[in-house]
Design an enzyme around this catalytic site. Structure first.
Site, mmCIF file in Angstrom:
data_model
loop_
_atom_site.group_PDB
_atom_site.id
_atom_site.type_symbol
_atom_site.label_atom_id
_atom_site.label_comp_id
_atom_site.label_asym_id
_atom_site.label_seq_id
_atom_site.Cartn_x
_atom_site.Cartn_y
_atom_site.Cartn_z
ATOM 1 N N PHE A 237 -19.346 14.534 -25.895
ATOM 2 C CA PHE A 237 -19.001 13.636 -27.002
ATOM 3 C C PHE A 237 -18.915 12.183 -26.564
ATOM 4 O O PHE A 237 -19.117 11.282 -27.372
ATOM 5 C CB PHE A 237 -17.686 14.085 -27.660
ATOM 6 C CG PHE A 237 -16.539 14.196 -26.699
ATOM 7 C CD1 PHE A 237 -16.333 15.361 -25.976
ATOM 8 C CD2 PHE A 237 -15.670 13.142 -26.491
ATOM 9 C CE1 PHE A 237 -15.285 15.470 -25.071
ATOM 10 C CE2 PHE A 237 -14.614 13.234 -25.601
ATOM 11 C CZ PHE A 237 -14.429 14.403 -24.887
ATOM 12 N N TYR B 186 0.840 -1.208 0.000
ATOM 13 C CA TYR B 186 0.000 0.000 0.000
ATOM 14 C C TYR B 186 0.872 1.255 0.000
ATOM 15 O O TYR B 186 0.570 2.229 -0.681
ATOM 16 C CB TYR B 186 -0.929 0.012 1.225
ATOM 17 C CG TYR B 186 -1.915 1.146 1.155
ATOM 18 C CD1 TYR B 186 -3.124 0.993 0.484
ATOM 19 C CD2 TYR B 186 -1.627 2.388 1.728
ATOM 20 C CE1 TYR B 186 -4.013 2.048 0.378
ATOM 21 C CE2 TYR B 186 -2.505 3.445 1.620
ATOM 22 C CZ TYR B 186 -3.712 3.274 0.951
ATOM 23 O OH TYR B 186 -4.589 4.310 0.842
ATOM 24 N N LYS C 34 -0.519 7.292 -23.653
ATOM 25 C CA LYS C 34 -0.155 7.563 -25.049
ATOM 26 C C LYS C 34 1.323 7.266 -25.240
ATOM 27 O O LYS C 34 1.717 6.106 -25.324
ATOM 28 C CB LYS C 34 -0.490 9.022 -25.393
ATOM 29 C CG LYS C 34 -1.982 9.302 -25.595
ATOM 30 C CD LYS C 34 -2.730 9.486 -24.325
ATOM 31 C CE LYS C 34 -4.090 10.101 -24.527
ATOM 32 N NZ LYS C 34 -4.885 10.127 -23.297
ATOM 33 N N ASP D 25 1.486 19.918 -20.919
ATOM 34 C CA ASP D 25 0.766 18.662 -21.132
ATOM 35 C C ASP D 25 1.655 17.810 -22.025
ATOM 36 O O ASP D 25 1.717 18.006 -23.239
ATOM 37 C CB ASP D 25 -0.597 18.925 -21.786
ATOM 38 C CG ASP D 25 -1.362 17.626 -22.010
ATOM 39 O OD1 ASP D 25 -0.734 16.551 -21.995
ATOM 40 O OD2 ASP D 25 -2.589 17.684 -22.220
ATOM 41 N N PHE E 299 -7.653 21.284 -24.904
ATOM 42 C CA PHE E 299 -8.001 19.870 -24.942
ATOM 43 C C PHE E 299 -9.197 19.683 -24.018
ATOM 44 O O PHE E 299 -9.295 20.338 -22.983
ATOM 45 C CB PHE E 299 -6.839 18.946 -24.550
ATOM 46 C CG PHE E 299 -7.250 17.507 -24.684
ATOM 47 C CD1 PHE E 299 -7.428 16.943 -25.943
ATOM 48 C CD2 PHE E 299 -7.570 16.744 -23.576
ATOM 49 C CE1 PHE E 299 -7.900 15.644 -26.079
ATOM 50 C CE2 PHE E 299 -8.041 15.444 -23.710
ATOM 51 C CZ PHE E 299 -8.209 14.892 -24.970
ATOM 52 N N THR E 300 -10.092 18.776 -24.386
ATOM 53 C CA THR E 300 -11.394 18.643 -23.703
ATOM 54 C C THR E 300 -11.266 18.562 -22.172
ATOM 55 O O THR E 300 -11.814 19.408 -21.459
ATOM 56 C CB THR E 300 -12.114 17.392 -24.230
ATOM 57 O OG1 THR E 300 -11.224 16.278 -24.131
ATOM 58 C CG2 THR E 300 -12.548 17.564 -25.685
ATOM 59 N N ARG F 24 -13.940 15.001 -33.801
ATOM 60 C CA ARG F 24 -13.274 16.107 -33.122
ATOM 61 C C ARG F 24 -13.757 17.381 -33.795
ATOM 62 O O ARG F 24 -13.095 17.969 -34.624
ATOM 63 C CB ARG F 24 -11.740 16.002 -33.212
ATOM 64 C CG ARG F 24 -11.142 14.844 -32.453
ATOM 65 C CD ARG F 24 -10.854 15.089 -30.978
ATOM 66 N NE ARG F 24 -11.928 14.888 -30.050
ATOM 67 C CZ ARG F 24 -11.744 14.466 -28.803
ATOM 68 N NH1 ARG F 24 -10.556 14.143 -28.364
ATOM 69 N NH2 ARG F 24 -12.759 14.367 -27.972
HETATM 70 O O1 PLI Z 1 -7.425 10.232 -20.915
HETATM 71 P P1 PLI Z 1 -6.572 10.742 -19.829
HETATM 72 O O2 PLI Z 1 -7.329 11.197 -18.644
HETATM 73 O O3 PLI Z 1 -5.465 9.809 -19.443
HETATM 74 O O4 PLI Z 1 -5.777 12.029 -20.415
HETATM 75 C C1 PLI Z 1 -6.418 13.187 -20.798
HETATM 76 C C2 PLI Z 1 -5.634 13.860 -21.897
HETATM 77 C C3 PLI Z 1 -4.907 14.962 -21.607
HETATM 78 N N1 PLI Z 1 -4.208 15.613 -22.572
HETATM 79 C C4 PLI Z 1 -4.190 15.200 -23.854
HETATM 80 C C5 PLI Z 1 -3.416 15.966 -24.861
HETATM 81 C C6 PLI Z 1 -4.910 14.086 -24.216
HETATM 82 O O5 PLI Z 1 -4.876 13.675 -25.477
HETATM 83 C C7 PLI Z 1 -5.670 13.373 -23.222
HETATM 84 C C8 PLI Z 1 -6.492 12.288 -23.545
HETATM 85 N N2 PLI Z 1 -6.707 11.973 -24.781
HETATM 86 C C9 PLI Z 1 -7.510 11.055 -25.270
HETATM 87 C C10 PLI Z 1 -8.326 10.152 -24.433
HETATM 88 C C11 PLI Z 1 -7.560 10.942 -26.702
HETATM 89 O O6 PLI Z 1 -8.266 10.048 -27.204
HETATM 90 O O7 PLI Z 1 -6.893 11.734 -27.384
#
Ligand code: PLI
Length: 462
Positions: A453, A76, A262, A219, A128-129, A386
């Site tokens: 979305f 933990y 990513k 970011d 970004f969203t 998008r």
């Molecule tokens: O999906 P998260 O919570 O791990 O990360 C959010 C996020 C933050 N910044 C950027 C540039 C992103 O591309 C992002 C998430 N992107 C997704 C889910 C995408 O499909 O692009």
């Protein structure tokens, strides 16, 4: 003169395990699409043939990462894997203090709550969203200061992720530096089509923000991809290592949030990283409330270990060249068919210009949402809208926000699909383009309050 023969290159890995995918016919897909309310987010992945919804959490991990997962220390508190991740982040990205989170938006939430106060302005290189939403929920207002070229899908500017420093300076004059806690900078700007920021621009930004005592929050979700574009496009970086470029980018910023799903090649995970002890202290306090103890932040030990290795693999030259190379291959193929796409081709996906492809559909008939649905119907390929659906509503007027860019993103997961898959995708896009005039728009029948979305539902018009 002897012409040099073109030589192919291929991925720097071979396939050790396969995951069969279901082949469907058009009738199956029509039924699945109706059940999903014409929203590709609501399809069952089992009904998808080639899944280009996102590059987030969809990468294939390496054998080294899988082996590392067996070395999970699931204590933990104080897991060995946390210290290994912390050291990797410090070594590769240079930030001093690290707080793991279950994914990127959790890091955004915590950092926004710490840094933003009611009425603050947050300039950034396109929204970004999730990032923008967390800035708003913390009381801030996002203001786009990306260069105008980024909003023009046809403009071939090599660094469409750049900040317009004049726009930023005007904003500082208008609101005062005291109301701008930080500039929100994404590398490889997602909503612009996976477009990089140049080192020159970042250095100029650093100089300007330092003069006014404003921080830069990075970011860094796709920082290695951005670094690769600097290597291939920016004078002086031709012979630099991607790992060193990544480090140079990070060193020009004060704090970072990352969705490690990513670049960092894991299926789950993220973190926030800062150089300032006081911010770190607050973040460590907050993470305990929302995520978990500061040495796991919502992650299993094994996930942190896989992330540490993923970070090291993400900056390897052969990997990043093949990753971005595959996206370029698909983009060039679609471009050759005459289909309008965002130029230059981005780093993590090919962005179809739905507004131009379906010119007969007004934006309130959701051309990009429609195009994503058509692609699924044609071939079982899942893509992502998008455009106006992602942009949401203006919080003050309640009206749809109509963005310049009305796009469908064909996002390529890392190390997952083959060149043959890319060919199938390109041919399906071409098929729809040929028959585009027959395509009818959509109307929205259900709209969620936040990030609509993801769960909105639609019906075909006419
Ligand atoms: O999906 P998260 O919570 O791990 O990360 C959010 C996020 C933050 N910044 C950027 C540039 C992103 O591309 C992002 C998430 N992107 C997704 C889910 C995408 O499909 O692009």
């Amino acid at each position: 003169m002897v012409q040099e023969r073109r030589r192919s290159w291929a991925e720097p890995y071979k396939i050790k395990m396969v995951e069969p995918v279901k082949m469907t016919d058009r009738n199956d897909r029509k039924k699945a699409l109706e059940e999903a309310g014409y929203n590709t987010f609501l399809l069952h992945s089992e009904d998808v043939y080639i899944d280009l919804l996102t590059d987030s959490g969809t990468s294939a991990m390496s054998d080294r990462q899988w082996a590392a997962m067996m070395m999970g220390d699931e204590a933990y508190a104080g897991s060995r894997n946390f210290y290994s991740l912390e050291k990797t982040i410090q070594d590769y990205y240079g930030y001093r203090y690290v707080v793991p989170t279950h994914q990127g938006r959790a890091a955004e939430h915590i950092l926004s709550q710490i840094l933003i106060k009611e009425g603050d302005i947050i300039p950034g290189n396109m929204y970004f969203t999730t990032t923008k939403l967390h800035q708003e929920l913390a009381g801030g207002q996002f203001v786009d200061v990306i260069i105008d070229e980024a909003h023009d899908p046809d403009h071939e500017h090599p660094f469409k992720g750049n900040v317009d420093l004049n726009k930023l300076e005007d904003l500082i004059k208008k609101h005062g530096a005291g109301h701008i806690p930080y500039v929100s900078i994404a590398t490889s700007v997602n909503m612009a089509g996976g477009q990089p920021i140049s080192m020159e621009n970042l250095k100029g930004l650093r100089e300007l923000t330092q003069k006014h005592g404003i921080k830069i929050v990075h970011d860094m979700t796709r920082v290695a991809e951005n670094a690769y574009m600097i290597k291939t496009r920016e004078t002086g970086y031709e012979n630099a290592h991607v790992a060193d470029i990544v480090r140079e980018i990070c060193d020009l910023t004060d704090a970072a949030t990352m969705s490690s799903k990513k670049d960092a090649l894991v299926n789950i995970g993220g973190f926030l990283a800062v150089n300032d002890w006081d911010i770190f202290e607050e973040a460590r306090n907050m993470v305990v409330v929302y995520e978990g103890l500061h040495t796991y932040g919502g992650l299993a030990g094994r996930d942190m270990e896989a992330m540490a290795i993923g970070i090291t693999e993400s900056v390897q030259e052969d990997h990043i060249r093949a990753r971005v190379g595959q996206v370029q291959y698909l983009g060039e193929k679609i471009d050759q068919y005459g289909v309008p796409i965002v130029k230059p081709i981005g780093t993590h996906g090919v962005f179809l210009n739905a507004r131009r492809m379906l010119e007969h559909l007004p934006q309130d008939q959701f051309p990009a949402q429609t195009l994503a649905a058509e692609l699924y119907l044609d071939s079982g390929i899942r893509a992502m809208e998008r455009g106006v659906v992602s942009a949401g509503r203006n919080p003050e007027t309640g009206d749809h926000i109509y963005p310049e860019l009305e796009l469908v993103r064909l996002t390529i997961p890392r190390r997952v699909y083959t060149q043959a898959h890319m060919d199938v995708v390109a041919e399906s896009v071409e098929e729809i383009y040929i028959n585009r005039e027959k395509v009818k728009g959509l109307k929205m029948t259900y709209e969620p309050k936040y990030l609509r979305f993801f769960q909105a539902r639609f019906e075909p018009l006419g």
